[in-house]
Design a protein around this motif. Structure first.
Motif, mmCIF file in Angstrom:
data_model
loop_
_atom_site.group_PDB
_atom_site.id
_atom_site.type_symbol
_atom_site.label_atom_id
_atom_site.label_comp_id
_atom_site.label_asym_id
_atom_site.label_seq_id
_atom_site.Cartn_x
_atom_site.Cartn_y
_atom_site.Cartn_z
ATOM 1 N N ASP A 258 13.007 -15.257 -46.599
ATOM 2 C CA ASP A 258 12.490 -13.914 -46.903
ATOM 3 C C ASP A 258 12.697 -12.910 -45.769
ATOM 4 N N LEU A 260 15.469 -11.985 -44.265
ATOM 5 C CA LEU A 260 16.815 -11.425 -44.126
ATOM 6 C C LEU A 260 16.800 -9.912 -44.014
ATOM 7 N N ASN A 261 16.022 -9.276 -44.881
ATOM 8 C CA ASN A 261 16.011 -7.802 -44.909
ATOM 9 C C ASN A 261 14.567 -7.316 -44.943
ATOM 10 N N ASN A 262 13.764 -7.829 -44.028
ATOM 11 C CA ASN A 262 12.341 -7.509 -44.102
ATOM 12 C C ASN A 262 12.069 -6.086 -43.631
ATOM 13 N N PRO A 263 11.388 -5.286 -44.482
ATOM 14 C CA PRO A 263 11.170 -3.879 -44.109
ATOM 15 C C PRO A 263 10.382 -3.708 -42.805
ATOM 16 N N TRP B 99 6.950 -4.992 -50.944
ATOM 17 C CA TRP B 99 6.389 -5.136 -49.585
ATOM 18 C C TRP B 99 6.933 -4.085 -48.634
ATOM 19 N N VAL B 150 16.554 -11.401 -50.435
ATOM 20 C CA VAL B 150 16.100 -12.576 -49.679
ATOM 21 C C VAL B 150 16.882 -13.805 -50.149
#
Lengths: 416, 222
Positions: A258, A260-263, B99, B150
């Motif tokens: 999760d 990879l592109n976490n805001p 999110w 993801v």
């Protein structure tokens, strides 16, 4: 202005696995307290005004609220108590909670007891219990246990950073061999042998690139630590206390895929970080701790560390997250043996999780206690020789780490 | 003084309970809930140390609630993802609220994802949890399904463990319908049609050497 936080002492039971005859957890906690009192005769249980219990999994313990048994056993009825649980970072989080309590001025002397009993079930069942801290809906039954998740992350990280299997094997050998100088270490007590890089390379496959000797040990163990105000430290142990000059706690996703592109991370560090390879919560919490402690250049300003080597690969990843090296020089940093006892920033002189053991709730406390012993000059009395003593250290780092890097804390401890 | 308030017993609950009409039991033989029971003990020769055996076997109900569509989708051979109507990001595994803090927990919408994916990272496992030991060695990949933001973990079948590669294209393969249970184990990845492994190299030889004893070891398991 918040108050200074100090550590005046602590001790662990021997870390072990399987029957030894002294498995009683509350008994172990009592022995840790007694050893602390031998080192610090002025410390009395009557001085405590808060107890924090550090324990990960009641699955292993088959007892809900087991801290209540320990608390009664130590004769502390009436004293406030609560338990902290934060995966593999339970010990670090308990220390964080204790430090906050002292900083706030609401408490003066906080005891922490941490423990885990991972030998109540078989090794493979134990792996599965721990994996229940992954997202069981998506990861548990697809062959997934933590070493596999860590291997998938490390595999990509090692390629991107040109770190080889042999490089991380040197870390495994270093920590297990350091543990051979530590009578409480599980590696000393059970396997009891010095190993080479070849031994690590030839050990059984766990999950490529991680092999049997690259992983930490499932353990049973208890630890006790006293965190307090400087006024109390000066009163009971004026010549042997350390200050917690910096601390940080941060978080990352429960599922490694999760991030990879976490805001949230994109906002903090820009796109493409932490990918699935970097421990962003380690970097973030280290930055907080460095800022608080005035650390400008960690390699120069920190003398040594006790860090969360759940796997040899993660120790390498942690070096980078702590800012000891970057992508251009991390492989050379390892090859130059900078973190061995003869290096300029020894890591895990106490053996780490690979050597001392990893009874989850006690682990972060064990790291803190080893760091404390180094800083106050107690290694000659706690280890078997001076081989694992850091020469004249003034500043150490303690690192505690959970999940797939899901919660990570860092602490800067300084000799008073 | 406060006036007394009479609380009337509510006839209706705050929300309608679902009516469950489709029920399936795929309990393996021998799995039963016995609750808590002391089932034995051992005492050392000198009678100073005792171990006692406690058996605890309990049925849990995982209430998938708002995530249910993903798991029902698996039964139907579909990978359901979610998408934020505000920022357009989509995910497998799913999120029922976005999110991205700018979207302020916007409720997401369901989208059917393509049955194609790409390897993000991988490992070859020679050890696992108790219930997975007999399936070793396992190639576990984290793969990005369609345009998901993801990666999702699952097993990769249909190739030698040493042939797995970063970035390789995958297809999602479901078990036959009657074997599906609505869990992520209902599907696995396989190399996309037409994919060919690259020639052997030093790393592949190394993995092969590490994996071969695992095949032998698994044969010894009861």
């Amino acid at each position: 202005m918040s108050r200074k936080v100090c550590i005046i002492g602590g001790a662990t039971t021997p870390f072990d696995y399987g029957p030894t005859g002294f498995e009683s957890i509350e008994g172990g906690a009592a022995e840790c307290v007694k050893e602390t009192q031998q080192d610090v005769p002025e410390f009395s249980l009557r001085d405590l005004d808060l107890m924090i219990y550090s324990h990960f999994s009641v699955h292993f313990g088959h007892q809900l609220a087991p801290e209540w048994i320990i608390h009664d056993h130590l004769g502390l009825v009436g004293l406030p108590h609560y338990r902290v649980e934060n995966g593999g970072n339970t010990g670090g989080s308990a220390l964080y909670a204790a430090a906050l309590a002292v900083m706030s001025g609401h408490h003066d002397v906080v005891g922490i007891v941490g423990w885990e009993t991972m030998d109540t079930v078989s090794q493979s069942q134990g792996s599965e219990f721990i994996a229940m801290a992954s997202d069981i809906r998506y990861e548990l039954m697809v062959g997934g246990i933590y070493p596999i998740y860590y291997a998938a992350m490390a595999n990509k990280w090692m390629k991107e950073n040109k770190v080889s299997e042999e490089d991380v094997a040197t870390i495994a050998a270093k920590n297990k061999n350091n543990a051979m100088d530590n009578p409480k270490a599980q590696w000393y007590r059970n396997d009891h042998k010095y190993i080479t890089v070849d031994d690590v390379m030839n050990s059984r496959l766990i999950s490529y690139p991680i092999k049997k000797y690259d992983r930490s040990l499932m353990s049973r163990g208890v630890a006790f630590l006293v965190v307090c105000s400087e006024k109390y430290a000066k009163k009971v142990n004026p010549n042997h206390y350390v200050t917690v000059d910096g601390m940080g706690l941060s978080s990352c996703t429960i599922r490694a895929g999760d991030r990879l592109n976490n805001p949230g991370w994109k906002e903090r560090y820009g796109p493409g970080y932490p990918e699935m390879t970097e421990f962003a919560a380690c970097r973030n919490s280290a930055e907080q701790a460095y800022k608080m402690a005035g650390i400008k250049d960690p390699v120069k300003d920190i003398d040594f560390g006790e860090i969360h080597d759940a796997f040899s690969t993660s120790e390498a990843q942690i070096y980078k997250a702590l800012g000891l090296a970057d992508q251009t020089n991390i492989a050379q940093f390892i090859r130059d043996e900078r973190t061995s006892m003869h290096g300029d920033i020894p890591m895990n002189p106490g053996g780490g999780l690979l050597g001392y053991g990893h009874p989850v709730g006690a682990t972060g406390l064990m790291s803190t206690i080893e760091c404390y012993y180094q800083l106050v000059g107690m290694i000659p009395q706690k280890h078997l020789s001076r081989k694992t003593e850091v020469p004249n250290p003034e500043c150490g780092i303690v690192n505690s780490h959970a999940g797939t890097g899901t919660s990570i804390s860092n602490f800067i401890l300084r000799r008073h | 003084m406060m006036a007394a308030v009479t609380i009337k017993k509510k006839k209706n609950k705050f929300s309608e309970a679902p009516v469950f009409t489709e029920k399936k039991d795929y309990r393996p033989e021998g799995v039963k809930e016995t609750g808590l029971a002391f089932v034995g003990h051992e005492i050392s020769e000198d009678r100073t140390t005792m171990n006692q055996f406690l058996h605890y076997d309990q049925l849990y109900t995982i209430r998938h609630g708002w995530n249910s569509k993903f798991f029902i989708g698996l039964l139907d051979g579909k990978i359901m993802g979610t998408r934020c109507p505000k920022c357009g990001d989509s995910w497998v595994p799913v999120r029922t609220h976005c999110w991205n803090l700018d979207c302020n927990l916007e409720k997401t919408e369901w989208v059917e994802m393509p049955l194609t994916a790409k390897v993000h990272t991988w490992t070859v496992a020679g050890w696992s949890g108790r219930s997975s030991l007999k399936r070793l060695p396992i190639i576990l990949v984290y793969a990005v399904v369609g345009n998901s933001k993801v990666a999702i973990a699952n097993e990769l079948h249909g190739l030698k463990p040493w042939d797995v590669e970063f970035g390789m294209p995958l297809k999602i393969v479901f078990k036959p319908k009657e074997q599906r249970i609505g869990a992520v184990t209902d599907f696995h990845f396989e190399p996309a049609d037409g994919w060919k492994p690259s020639p052997m190299n030093k790393e592949k030889e190394r993995i092969k050497k590490l994996v071969e004893p695992v095949y032998e070891w698994v044969k010894t398991l009861k």
